[in-house]
Enzyme design. Structure first.
Site, short mmCIF file in Angstrom:
data_model
loop_
_atom_site.label_atom_id
_atom_site.label_comp_id
_atom_site.label_asym_id
_atom_site.label_seq_id
_atom_site.Cartn_x
_atom_site.Cartn_y
_atom_site.Cartn_z
N ASP A 80 0.85 -1.18 0.00
CA ASP A 80 0.00 0.00 0.00
C ASP A 80 0.89 1.23 0.00
O ASP A 80 2.10 1.15 0.16
CB ASP A 80 -0.96 0.02 1.20
CG ASP A 80 -0.25 -0.35 2.51
OD1 ASP A 80 0.91 0.08 2.67
OD2 ASP A 80 -0.85 -1.04 3.34
N ASP A 137 1.35 5.11 1.61
CA ASP A 137 0.97 6.02 2.69
C ASP A 137 1.46 7.42 2.35
O ASP A 137 2.60 7.62 1.91
CB ASP A 137 1.57 5.58 4.02
CG ASP A 137 1.01 4.23 4.48
OD1 ASP A 137 -0.11 3.91 4.07
OD2 ASP A 137 1.71 3.52 5.22
N ASP A 150 9.87 5.06 13.79
CA ASP A 150 10.60 4.02 14.52
C ASP A 150 11.99 3.75 13.95
O ASP A 150 12.99 3.93 14.64
CB ASP A 150 9.77 2.73 14.59
CG ASP A 150 9.20 2.33 13.24
OD1 ASP A 150 9.60 2.91 12.20
OD2 ASP A 150 8.36 1.41 13.21
#
Length: 479
Positions: free
Chosen positions: A95, A97, A174
């Protein structure tokens, strides 16, 4: 006497010798130039189109529409995260983002086909038929706003809707390789944290100087580190791997429902075997499946470990072949050994085998759902699959009923795996394999004899072997 003559008389032979030495001696080496001070890298680093392989042709048309319309409306907009990371590896992203400086409500004003979701992370989902393009607002690690700032408990972030700029957004992510931004305006990749260098070196590194603090903010990052390392073929940086065994207990503070979602990502991505090995290596598996880990610890090289590895390998093969995988079969394999061990203990105490497996299943599942919220839609078929294992040992007339059971095929596959790893009787698995394809007359004959023919064939062979062995021992001279 003239002064010049007086000066000439004062010159000594030693002075002449020194003068000659200086005249013919080599010149002194030049003084080395001081090394220039290292220049600190300037951030962000912008990698123009010739320095990376990302092409617009590899990006979803709908994602390009979202990027273009946000920019036309006066907002910043970038692709970010896993899609940029995978595009740089030459892979097709699952996907796409998008991140922007527009607030979620402003995104909804730009797109009528938009829905706002999430509480911890307020997001905008833009719908294009079956495809969803996720749009997030730049977030910050500090500061507050009227729509909700950081809410922490024991260092863990519970809600994170404090908005910032793109640099703030990069440093709150992260891993460095997940903090790369693709700019549709000039087709460049923007890097604030050294992600491109780590990407080229195939290293997974947490952003920031204190990995332990980042894990405390969100302990699930330890599971994500394992998942990304296995999926990408990267190595976890030693500074990021070192705290994992010490902090694995923090996973007990994560909602069990969230850990269930993470488990599906970990074990249903096509790399279940490597994931299992990495989880055990970093001390995380025990925090997720404590009963199973205790059983594996008692028999580190026995059939429980072999059975589990074979089951995970079978899962990977099915995913690789494009075949469906049922999550309940995966959890049944992961929890089988503690269930089997408990059932055998109850049977040894005189309990009926069928009831023993039912009670053991109830105990093991009740403890496990406190760690991972396995839904009831899975726990019921897990119980059925386990309870069919002792029933498969009955190869008489009731075998016909077994063929019509809705969980028979899964229970049979489970039996075959057990037999292949030495935990179940291979003759039993072979009997059920032949029984399914036999004619009706052959099936009736098989149920009349059950497995007695196979046992009868094996016993004389064993007796002959033992007799032959004794004979050989008697003929062998004692040393």
């Amino acid at each position: 006497m003239p002064p010049s003559c007086r000066s000439h008389q004062r010159v000594t032979p030693l002075a002449i010798i020194d003068f000659v030495k200086k005249l013919f001696s080599p010149p002194p080496p030049p003084r080395p130039e001081p090394e220039p001070e290292p220049v600190a890298p300037t951030w962000p680093r912008v990698y123009p189109r010739p320095e990376h392989i990302i092409s617009r042709s590899h990006i979803s048309d709908n994602a390009l529409k979202v990027l273009g319309r946000l920019r036309q409306s006066g907002y910043q907009a970038y692709l970010v995260g896993g899609c940029v990371r995978d595009l740089l590896l030459g892979r097709e992203p699952k996907d796409f983002d998008v991140v922007t400086d527009a607030r979620p409500e402003e995104v909804r004003e730009v797109f009528r086909n938009c829905r706002l979701v999430g509480r911890r992370f307020r997001l905008a989902h833009v719908y294009f038929g079956d495809e969803i393009v996720e749009v997030a607002t730049f977030r910050s690690m500090s500061g507050e706003d009227s729509q909700g700032a950081h809410v922490r408990a024991n260092g863990r972030i519970l809600r994170d809707n404090a908005y910032g700029n793109i640099e703030d957004d990069a440093f709150r992510r992260d891993f460095t390789v997940n903090a790369l931004y693709y700019n549709i305006e000039d087709f460049s990749v923007v890097d604030y944290v050294g992600g491109m260098d780590d990407h080229k070196a195939a290293i997974l590194r947490l952003i920031g100087d204190d990995p332990e603090q980042r894990y405390r903010e969100d302990p699930v990052r330890m599971l994500r580190a394992v998942r990304f390392a296995v999926k990408l073929g990267f190595s976890i940086h030693p500074d990021c791997a070192e705290p994992m065994p010490r902090l694995a207990r923090l996973l007990g503070e994560i909602p069990p429902a969230r850990l269930y979602d993470e488990m599906l990502k970990l074990f249903l991505g096509g790399y279940a075997v490597q994931t299992f090995e990495q989880l055990r290596q970093h001390g995380l598996f025990a925090a997720l499946f404590p009963d199973t880990e205790r059983c594996l610890g008692r028999e580190p090289e026995g059939f429980p470990l072999t059975f589990l590895a074979k089951s995970l390998e079978n899962t990977d093969q099915r995913i690789g072949a494009g075949k469906p995988v049922t999550p309940y079969f995966l959890f049944a394999a992961l929890l089988w050994e503690p269930t089997r061990a408990r059932a055998e203990s109850l049977i040894a105490g005189g309990q009926n085998p069928l009831l023993a497996y039912q009670d053991a299943a109830g105990e093991v599942i009740a403890r496990q759902v406190q760690r991972i919220a396995i839904p009831r839609t899975l726990t019921l078929p897990i119980r059925e699959l386990w309870s069919l294992q002792p029933r498969l040992e009955n190869t008489t007339g009731r075998a016909f009923r077994m063929l019509g059971h809705p969980r028979f095929r899964a229970a049979y596959d489970f039996l075959v795996l057990r037999a292949a790893t030495g935990e179940a009787d291979p003759d039993l698995a072979d009997w059920w394999t032949r029984f399914q394809t036999a004619s009706e007359a052959e099936q009736k004959a098989m149920t009349r004899t059950g497995r007695r023919q196979a046992s009868a064939r094996s016993k004389p062979r064993k007796r002959r072997n033992r007799a032959k062995s004794r004979k050989q021992d008697a003929s062998t001279p004692t040393p």
